[in-house]
Design an enzyme around this catalytic site. Structure first.
Site, PDB file in Angstrom:
ATOM      1  N   ASP A   1       0.868  -1.186   0.000  1.00  0.00           N
ATOM      2  CA  ASP A   1       0.000   0.000   0.000  1.00  0.00           C
ATOM      3  C   ASP A   1       0.905   1.237   0.000  1.00  0.00           C
ATOM      4  O   ASP A   1       1.669   1.448   0.944  1.00  0.00           O
ATOM      5  CB  ASP A   1      -0.883  -0.062   1.258  1.00  0.00           C
ATOM      6  CG  ASP A   1      -1.816   1.138   1.392  1.00  0.00           C
ATOM      7  OD1 ASP A   1      -1.583   2.168   0.738  1.00  0.00           O
ATOM      8  OD2 ASP A   1      -2.769   1.034   2.190  1.00  0.00           O
TER       9      ASP A   1
ATOM     10  N   ASP B   1      -3.407   2.584  -5.492  1.00  0.00           N
ATOM     11  CA  ASP B   1      -2.232   2.541  -4.611  1.00  0.00           C
ATOM     12  C   ASP B   1      -2.145   1.281  -3.743  1.00  0.00           C
ATOM     13  O   ASP B   1      -1.448   1.282  -2.739  1.00  0.00           O
ATOM     14  CB  ASP B   1      -2.149   3.816  -3.761  1.00  0.00           C
ATOM     15  CG  ASP B   1      -2.948   3.724  -2.481  1.00  0.00           C
ATOM     16  OD1 ASP B   1      -4.017   3.099  -2.495  1.00  0.00           O
ATOM     17  OD2 ASP B   1      -2.490   4.269  -1.469  1.00  0.00           O
ATOM     18  N   GLU B   2      -2.845   0.240  -4.119  1.00  0.00           N
ATOM     19  CA  GLU B   2      -2.858  -0.975  -3.304  1.00  0.00           C
ATOM     20  C   GLU B   2      -2.859  -2.220  -4.179  1.00  0.00           C
ATOM     21  O   GLU B   2      -3.616  -2.288  -5.145  1.00  0.00           O
ATOM     22  CB  GLU B   2      -4.160  -1.009  -2.490  1.00  0.00           C
ATOM     23  CG  GLU B   2      -3.984  -0.918  -1.003  1.00  0.00           C
ATOM     24  CD  GLU B   2      -5.329  -0.897  -0.307  1.00  0.00           C
ATOM     25  OE1 GLU B   2      -5.855  -1.977  -0.010  1.00  0.00           O
ATOM     26  OE2 GLU B   2      -5.847   0.208  -0.070  1.00  0.00           O
TER      27      GLU B   2
HETATM   28  P1  TTP Z   1      -5.255   5.614   1.143  1.00  0.00           P
HETATM   29  O1  TTP Z   1      -4.369   4.435   0.878  1.00  0.00           O
HETATM   30  O2  TTP Z   1      -6.459   5.417   1.977  1.00  0.00           O
HETATM   31  O3  TTP Z   1      -4.431   6.766   1.854  1.00  0.00           O
HETATM   32  P2  TTP Z   1      -2.999   7.350   1.558  1.00  0.00           P
HETATM   33  O4  TTP Z   1      -2.233   6.544   0.569  1.00  0.00           O
HETATM   34  O5  TTP Z   1      -3.157   8.789   1.214  1.00  0.00           O
HETATM   35  O6  TTP Z   1      -2.339   7.282   2.981  1.00  0.00           O
HETATM   36  P3  TTP Z   1      -1.773   6.043   3.793  1.00  0.00           P
HETATM   37  O7  TTP Z   1      -1.964   4.811   2.986  1.00  0.00           O
HETATM   38  O8  TTP Z   1      -0.329   6.381   4.050  1.00  0.00           O
HETATM   39  O9  TTP Z   1      -2.591   6.068   5.050  1.00  0.00           O
HETATM   40  O10 TTP Z   1      -5.726   6.268  -0.211  1.00  0.00           O
HETATM   41  C1  TTP Z   1      -4.948   6.258  -1.397  1.00  0.00           C
HETATM   42  C2  TTP Z   1      -5.205   7.498  -2.220  1.00  0.00           C
HETATM   43  O11 TTP Z   1      -6.600   7.585  -2.547  1.00  0.00           O
HETATM   44  C3  TTP Z   1      -4.880   8.780  -1.472  1.00  0.00           C
HETATM   45  O12 TTP Z   1      -3.521   9.175  -1.607  1.00  0.00           O
HETATM   46  C4  TTP Z   1      -5.844   9.762  -2.062  1.00  0.00           C
HETATM   47  C5  TTP Z   1      -7.023   8.951  -2.501  1.00  0.00           C
HETATM   48  N1  TTP Z   1      -8.155   9.138  -1.554  1.00  0.00           N
HETATM   49  C6  TTP Z   1      -9.152  10.049  -1.876  1.00  0.00           C
HETATM   50  O13 TTP Z   1      -9.107  10.681  -2.938  1.00  0.00           O
HETATM   51  N2  TTP Z   1     -10.193  10.239  -0.985  1.00  0.00           N
HETATM   52  C7  TTP Z   1     -10.274   9.562   0.213  1.00  0.00           C
HETATM   53  O14 TTP Z   1     -11.226   9.764   0.994  1.00  0.00           O
HETATM   54  C8  TTP Z   1      -9.230   8.612   0.532  1.00  0.00           C
HETATM   55  C9  TTP Z   1      -9.270   7.836   1.837  1.00  0.00           C
HETATM   56  C10 TTP Z   1      -8.216   8.440  -0.384  1.00  0.00           C
HETATM   57 CA    CA Z   2      -2.029   4.275   0.715  1.00  0.00          CA
END
Ligand code: TTP
Ligand code: CA
Length: 361
Positions: free
Chosen positions: A4, A104-105
Site C-alpha cells: 500500500d 495505490d494498493e
Molecule cells: P489511502 O491508501 O487510503 O491513503 P494514503 O495513501 O493517502 O495514505 P496512507 O496509505 O499512508 O494512510 O488512499 C490512497 C489514495 O486515494 C490517497 O492518496 C488519495 C485517494 N483518496 C481520496 O481521494 N479520498 C479519500 O477519501 C481517501 C481515503 C483516499
Molecule cells: Ca495508501
C-alpha cells in the site's frame, strides 16, 4: 502480501517537488464554487500531525494548518496513475499473481518465491522496497500474512514505510485485541450494532455465538464476520481483470481539426463507455481525452469532476469542453481520438473486495 503506497497523492507531489517534503502538504479536489470549497483527498504525514484527514472540507484543513507553511494542491490523477502503473509493473516481477485493488494498493502472491518462509518474505519485501524506491522514488507499506485478510490488517497496523509480518501461528494473538472495525466490511453502523451486543474487540466477535450472528446479520454476513474474526480467509489472490479506467479510442474518418466533426466520433465512443459503466454499476470522478495528431504525436487532457457521476451526459459535456480547449491550444489536425473515465469510487472498490470475500464463504 499487501503493498500500500504511503500517503499516495501527497507523496507523488513531494516526488516532483522535493521542497515540499518538510511542509504540510494537502491534496484536494476543488469544487470551484469558491476558492476554498472542496475536500481533502489526502495529505502527507506532516499535515496529519495537525489533524488533517482524507474527506475533510478544505476550509477546515486550512484552519487546522493556519500559521504553518502548508501547501495546498489540486489532484492530478494522470500523474499519479503514471507512477502507480510504473510501480505496479515492478511488483509484477516479484509476484506469481498480482491483484491490484486500487491505484495505490495491490496484493501479491509470493508464496512460491519465498518457498512459504516468512523469514525469506521479509528480505523479499525489503528488496522490493529498495528497488521501487530506486526506480520510482515511492515508499510503500507492506503487510505479510497467511491470507489476504491478515496481510491487509497487518499492513494497516504500521505506516508509513512499514513492514509487518504475521505468521500463521501469530494470527490469534494479533487479531484478538483489535477493535472490530479493523475488519473489512465493519463500518460505523455495523460496529455500533456490535457494540450494542457487547462486542468491541475481534476476540469478542470470534467467541460470539455464530448462530446469533446469523440471526442478526444474515447468514452470509454473519459467517463472514465469524470467519474473519477467527483469521479465516480462503480468498485467493487473483489478477484483478477489472480495469481501473474505462476508455475507447477510435480513428477519425478523415484527419480533422473541427470540433463538431470530432465530437461525432467521441459521442460514439462515449455511448460504448457509458454502456460498460452502467453494466458494471460504477461511478467515475475523472473524464479524460486522448488525441493522436497527424504527425503521430499524442496528447491527453483530463478533468476531475466535483461529484462522482454515472451518466453519459457528464462524460459528453466534459469531453467536449476538454476537446474544445485542446483544439484552441493545438493547431494540428487529429487522426485518432479517445475518451476515458477513471477514479472509480473507493467505496465501490471496497464493496467489490467485500463481495468477492462473500462469494467464497
Ligand atoms: P489511502 O491508501 O487510503 O491513503 P494514503 O495513501 O493517502 O495514505 P496512507 O496509505 O499512508 O494512510 O488512499 C490512497 C489514495 O486515494 C490517497 O492518496 C488519495 C485517494 N483518496 C481520496 O481521494 N479520498 C479519500 O477519501 C481517501 C481515503 C483516499
Ligand atoms: Ca495508501
Amino acid at each position: 502480501m499487501l503493498a500500500d503506497f504511503d500517503y499516495f497523492f501527497a507523496q507523488c507531489e513531494e516526488l516532483r517537488n522535493p521542497e515540499l517534503k518538510d511542509k504540510p502538504v494537502v491534496v484536494g479536489v476543488y469544487s470551484g464554487r469558491t476558492e476554498e470549497s472542496g475536500a481533502v483527498s489526502t495529505s502527507n504525514y506532516v499535515a496529519r500531525k495537525f489533524g488533517v484527514k482524507s474527506g475533510m472540507p478544505l476550509f477546515l484543513a486550512k484552519r487546522k494548518l493556519e500559521g504553518t507553511d502548508a501547501v495546498f494542491l489540486p489532484v492530478d490523477h494522470e500523474y499519479y496513475d503514471q507512477i502507480s502503473e510504473r510501480t505496479m509493473q515492478i511488483f509484477r516481477g516479484y509476484a506469481t499473481i498480482l491483484e491490484q485493488v486500487s491505484v495505490d494498493e495491490a496484493y501479491l502472491d509470493v508464496t512460491e518465491q519465498v518457498s512459504g518462509s516468512y523469514e525469506k518474505a521479509k528480505d523479499y519485501a525489503l528488496k522490493m522496497k529498495s528497488q521501487v524506491k530506486a526506480e520510482t522514488g515511492i515508499s510503500f507499506t507492506v503487510g505479510i500474512g497467511p491470507n489476504k485478510l491478515i496481510s491487509k490488517i497487518a499492513c494497516d497496523s504500521q505506516k508509513p514505510d512499514g513492514l509487518t509480518i504475521i505468521t500463521a501461528d501469530e494470527v490469534g494473538c494479533f487479531l484478538s485485541p483489535l477493535p472490530v472495525d479493523r475488519l473489512l466490511g465493519v463500518g460505523k453502523k455495523i460496529s455500533a450494532k456490535m457494540d450494542s451486543l457487547g462486542i468491541k474487540t475481534i476476540d469478542e466477535l470470534a467467541k460470539f455465538n455464530v448462530q446469533k450472528l446469523f440471526e442478526i446479520f444474515g447468514k452470509t454476513l454473519g459467517l463472514y464476520f465469524h470467519n474473519a474474526a477467527n483469521g479465516i480467509d480462503n480468498e485467493p489472490v487473483e489478477e484483478s481483470g477489472e480495469a481501473l479506467s474505462i476508455g475507447r479510442i477510435g480513428t477519425l474518418k478523415q484527419d480533422s481539426h473541427e470540433l463538431e466533426f470530432i465530437l461525432q466520433k467521441t459521442d460514439e465512443l462515449i455511448d460504448d463507455i457509458s454502456k460498460e459503466i452502467s453494466e458494471k454499476n460504477l461511478s467515475f470522478k475523472l473524464v479524460g481525452i486522448y488525441a493522436v495528431m497527424t504527425d503521430l504525436s499524442s496528447k491527453s487532457r483530463s478533468v476531475t469532476i466535483e461529484q462522482p457521476a454515472k451518466d453519459r451526459e457528464t462524460i459528453k459535456k466534459n469531453a467536449k469542453a476538454l476537446l474544445e480547449k485542446f483544439l484552441n491550444e493545438s493547431p494540428l489536425a487529429l487522426r485518432r481520438v479517445g475518451v476515458k473515465v477513471s477514479g472509480f469510487s473507493r467505496e465501490e472498490q471496497k464493496q467489490k473486495q467485500l463481495t468477492s470475500f462473500f462469494q467464497n464463504t
